[in-house]
Write a protein that holds these residues in place. Sequence first.
Motif, short mmCIF file in Angstrom:
data_model
loop_
_atom_site.label_atom_id
_atom_site.label_comp_id
_atom_site.label_asym_id
_atom_site.label_seq_id
_atom_site.Cartn_x
_atom_site.Cartn_y
_atom_site.Cartn_z
N ARG A 168 49.40 41.93 18.29
CA ARG A 168 49.58 43.39 18.27
C ARG A 168 50.37 43.83 17.03
N MET A 169 49.89 43.34 15.90
CA MET A 169 50.50 43.68 14.61
C MET A 169 49.47 44.45 13.78
N ASP A 170 49.96 45.18 12.78
CA ASP A 170 49.06 45.86 11.86
C ASP A 170 48.45 44.85 10.92
N PHE A 171 47.16 45.02 10.64
CA PHE A 171 46.45 44.14 9.72
C PHE A 171 46.09 44.89 8.45
N TYR A 172 46.29 44.22 7.32
CA TYR A 172 45.89 44.76 6.02
C TYR A 172 45.13 43.69 5.25
N ASP A 173 44.15 44.14 4.50
CA ASP A 173 43.40 43.29 3.57
C ASP A 173 43.66 43.90 2.20
N ILE A 231 53.65 42.75 9.58
CA ILE A 231 52.21 42.90 9.31
C ILE A 231 51.55 41.54 9.11
N VAL A 232 50.25 41.54 9.24
CA VAL A 232 49.42 40.41 8.84
C VAL A 232 48.65 40.89 7.63
N LEU A 233 48.72 40.13 6.54
CA LEU A 233 48.08 40.51 5.29
C LEU A 233 47.16 39.41 4.79
N ALA A 234 45.89 39.76 4.60
CA ALA A 234 44.93 38.87 3.95
C ALA A 234 44.93 39.24 2.48
N THR A 235 45.30 38.31 1.63
CA THR A 235 45.37 38.58 0.20
C THR A 235 44.05 38.21 -0.47
N GLY A 236 43.85 38.75 -1.66
CA GLY A 236 42.70 38.36 -2.46
C GLY A 236 42.89 36.94 -2.96
#
Length: 173
Positions: free
Chosen positions: A29-34, A76-81
Amino acid sequence: MAEHRNIFLVGPMGAGKSTIGRHIAQKLRMDFYDSDQEIERRAGVDISWIFDVEGETKFRYREEKILEDLTNKQGIVLATGGGSILSEINRNKLSSRGIVVYLQTTVEKQLMRTKKDKTRPLLQENISNKIFLESLALKRNPLYKKIADFIVQTDTKSPKIVAQYIINILEKY
C-alpha cells in the motif's frame, strides 16, 4: 517496516522493474512511480521523442531532475530507468535515500522481454541488439551492484513471486 522506507528498483531494461514495482507497491500500500513515465508525463512527449530531438545527454539531465524530486518523497516504490545509474549524482541519491534492489536478468531474457517493445529508444537503431545489450551490461552491471542493498534474479520466477520475495527480504532488512 518496509512501508515507511523508499524502495528503489534498479536494473537493465526488461528486468521487470515496473511490473515488479507495481506489485510491491500494491502489496505494501505504497505509492508507485516509474521514473521514465514521470519524465514523459512532465515533458508531455514520449522518451523516444526526447532522444530523437534532444539527444541522450538532455534526457539524462531530465532524468536527474526527476530522480531528485522522486527520491525526496517518503515511503514510495520507484522503478528507475536502466541508465539512471550512469550518473554518480543519481547513484548517490538512490543509495542514500532508500533501499536499492538490483533486479538482475540475462541478456537473453532482456531480448525476449523487449523484442516487441518499440518504445525503447536505445534498441531502435542497433543492428545487433544482443551485442548492444551485452555492451550495456558490461558498463552498467557493476554500477547496479555497487549501489544495491541486495540483488534479486528475475529470470525464472513470475513478477508476483519476485515481488513477494523482495517484500519478505525487506521485512527482515
